[in-house]
Design a protein around this motif. Structure first.
Motif, short mmCIF file in Angstrom:
data_model
loop_
_atom_site.label_atom_id
_atom_site.label_comp_id
_atom_site.label_asym_id
_atom_site.label_seq_id
_atom_site.Cartn_x
_atom_site.Cartn_y
_atom_site.Cartn_z
N ASP A 98 0.14 4.58 4.59
CA ASP A 98 -0.12 5.61 5.59
C ASP A 98 0.46 6.96 5.19
O ASP A 98 -0.10 8.01 5.51
CB ASP A 98 0.44 5.19 6.95
CG ASP A 98 -0.42 4.12 7.62
OD1 ASP A 98 -1.51 3.84 7.09
OD2 ASP A 98 0.02 3.59 8.65
N LEU A 99 1.61 6.92 4.49
CA LEU A 99 2.27 8.18 4.10
C LEU A 99 1.85 8.67 2.72
O LEU A 99 2.33 9.70 2.25
CB LEU A 99 3.78 8.01 4.15
CG LEU A 99 4.40 7.63 5.50
CD1 LEU A 99 5.92 7.53 5.39
CD2 LEU A 99 4.01 8.63 6.57
N GLY A 100 0.97 7.91 2.05
CA GLY A 100 0.50 8.32 0.74
C GLY A 100 1.56 8.23 -0.34
O GLY A 100 1.59 9.07 -1.25
N LEU A 101 2.41 7.21 -0.27
CA LEU A 101 3.53 7.09 -1.20
C LEU A 101 3.27 6.02 -2.25
O LEU A 101 2.49 5.08 -2.02
CB LEU A 101 4.81 6.75 -0.43
CG LEU A 101 5.25 7.77 0.61
CD1 LEU A 101 6.51 7.31 1.31
CD2 LEU A 101 5.46 9.14 -0.03
N PRO A 102 3.93 6.12 -3.41
CA PRO A 102 3.75 5.11 -4.46
C PRO A 102 4.44 3.81 -4.10
O PRO A 102 5.36 3.78 -3.28
CB PRO A 102 4.41 5.77 -5.68
CG PRO A 102 5.47 6.66 -5.09
CD PRO A 102 4.86 7.19 -3.81
N GLY A 103 4.01 2.74 -4.74
CA GLY A 103 4.63 1.44 -4.52
C GLY A 103 3.59 0.37 -4.26
O GLY A 103 2.38 0.61 -4.34
N GLN A 104 4.06 -0.82 -3.95
CA GLN A 104 3.17 -1.96 -3.74
C GLN A 104 2.20 -1.71 -2.60
O GLN A 104 2.58 -1.23 -1.53
CB GLN A 104 4.00 -3.22 -3.46
CG GLN A 104 3.18 -4.50 -3.38
CD GLN A 104 4.06 -5.72 -3.23
OE1 GLN A 104 5.05 -5.68 -2.50
NE2 GLN A 104 3.73 -6.80 -3.90
N SER A 105 0.94 -2.05 -2.81
CA SER A 105 -0.09 -1.87 -1.78
C SER A 105 -0.03 -3.00 -0.75
O SER A 105 0.59 -4.04 -0.97
CB SER A 105 -1.48 -1.85 -2.43
OG SER A 105 -1.80 -3.14 -2.94
N ARG A 106 -0.72 -2.79 0.36
CA ARG A 106 -0.78 -3.83 1.40
C ARG A 106 -1.45 -5.09 0.87
O ARG A 106 -1.01 -6.21 1.13
CB ARG A 106 -1.53 -3.31 2.63
CG ARG A 106 -0.81 -2.22 3.38
CD ARG A 106 -1.61 -1.75 4.59
NE ARG A 106 -1.70 -2.79 5.61
CZ ARG A 106 -2.40 -2.68 6.73
NH1 ARG A 106 -3.09 -1.56 6.97
NH2 ARG A 106 -2.44 -3.65 7.62
N ALA A 107 -2.55 -4.90 0.11
CA ALA A 107 -3.27 -6.07 -0.43
C ALA A 107 -2.38 -6.85 -1.39
O ALA A 107 -2.37 -8.08 -1.39
CB ALA A 107 -4.56 -5.63 -1.11
#
Length: 410
Positions: A98-107
């Protein structure tokens, strides 16, 4: 709600959903502790210098941390949202997305959290046991008709061997049918053979992998068996085989740029490696302590710092002089007192659980009355020393008569 992420190279401003009881964020992030905003499941001892710190009772079950991180981001953007807790992976991923940040995706987070999705994903590259999600009891009886006994039944998003049932014969099925049904279950074939675990931190310019064997089945704690693990030498052929297996498993997944992994795998009597589970987080129980003693690697600090683009010491390249193992004595279900430190020179660490309630029973695979860590030249010597330490500990447990008498008085 989508927010414009900070520009590349911006000073890190990090939101943390913490679970670890002993993590020291000021020490782990000395250069930017004053830009860390920590929401914690447990009340931490070291929080001085943090930009924001809150102990949030029942943090795992309440959405307060999510709300506050989003509200804070309205005032000033975060560069990263991180967590050390498996049960927070999905909500941290949701916030990042939601915040457009790097890191692991929800999927990606879901594929490592939901054990049915995990098995389906991993089956693209490695063998997995037969499995099925259970919508109702008929799904379970159909699964047993297809695969026979024994069958493992477990929640798809639980950890620490909690709420797992092994149905070894028809009487077990009848007994299970008397329990309240829950809608988050899956069934899985029972796999014979010892279980190994592989613990890693992997990133674009960082690779650390260590392999170990569980001393006994993690499920054994619920039948009274003490548990623990024994590290393999990283230069041994089987450790190299397990490391290659980890790479094969991860090839099936959408993986973040940097992550920790805790892989559990069966070694069958037919010399096959069969996946049990894989999680995208640091292993629990004594794994971080064992890793630090053998390799000098702090798994939590390494993955959390690398996830925020911060430097860490290079991964060790030379084999260690010694490896380590641990044995944990279970809560006994009656008031007992753990003995003092075992009298062996190769016991590197000994700890008594002073938070245990008198008479408490075993709740999960990491639950313990006390534990010891021992060193040795290789896994064979470590296991021998663990068993000797375990015998000494069990022989020197004493009934806590003062607590027992107090309870009788009530």
């Amino acid at each position: 709600m989508t927010r414009t992420p900070p520009a590349d190279g911006a000073a890190p401003r990090i939101a943390v959903i913490n679970y670890g009881r002993t993590l020291d964020y000021p020490a782990m992030f000395p250069e930017c502790a004053d830009r860390l905003h920590v929401f914690s499941h447990h009340d931490l001892a070291r929080t001085e210098g943090l930009a924001h710190y809150e102990y949030v009772p029942q943090c795992e079950a309440v959405p307060y941390a999510e709300l506050m991180i989003r509200e804070m981001a309205r005032e000033q953007p975060f560069t990263h949202v991180i967590t050390d807790n498996e049960y927070d992976l999905e909500r941290a991923a949701h916030i990042r997305q939601d915040l457009g940040l790097p890191g692991q995706s929800r999927a990606s987070a879901l594929s490592f959290r939901d054990k049915a999705v995990m098995k389906q994903t991993a089956s693209r590259t490695v063998p997995v046991p037969g499995f099925a999600r259970l919508a109702d009891f008929t799904d379970l009886t159909d699964f047993i008709a297809k695969f026979g006994h024994p069958v493992v039944v477990k929640p798809v998003k639980q950890g620490g061997s909690r709420d797992i049932t092994v149905l070894r014969e028809e009487s077990d099925v009848v007994a299970f049918s008397r329990q309240p049904w829950r809608d988050d279950l899956m069934a899985e074939e029972f796999v014979e053979g010892p279980m190994y675990h592989v613990d890693a931190v992997l990133g674009e310019d960082y690779r650390f992998v260590a392999s170990s064997r569980y001393l006994r089945s993690c499920l054994g704690v619920f039948s009274g068996q003490n548990n623990g693990s024994v590290q393999l030498r990283p230069d041994s052929p089987f450790a190299r085989r397990l490391e290659a297996y980890l790479d094969r498993v991860l090839a099936a997944f959408d993986t973040p740029a940097t992550s920790a992994y805790h892989l559990e795998v069966f070694h069958t009597p037919d010399d096959e490696l069969v996946l049990c589970e894989i999680a995208s987080r640091v292993g629990g129980d004594r794994i971080p302590a064992l890793t630090a003693l053998t390799y000098g690697v702090d798994l939590h600090a390494t993955v959390l710092r690398r996830s925020c683009g911060l430097p860490v010491a290079p991964a060790p390249r030379t084999p260690p002089a010694q490896v380590h193992g641990s044995v944990s004595v279970l809560p006994q279900g009656r008031p007992v007192r753990a003995p003092g430190r075992p009298p062996f020179p190769w016991v590197r660490h000994y700890e008594v659980n002073d938070t245990l309630k008198p008479g408490e029973a075993t709740l999960h695979s990491a639950h313990h009355l006390c534990f010891a860590i021992v060193s040795g030249e290789g896994p064979e010597q470590v296991e021998e020393r663990l068993l000797e330490t375990e015998r000494w500990l069990m022989e020197n447990l004493t009934d806590d008569e003062g607590v027992a008498d107090s309870e009788k008085g009530h």
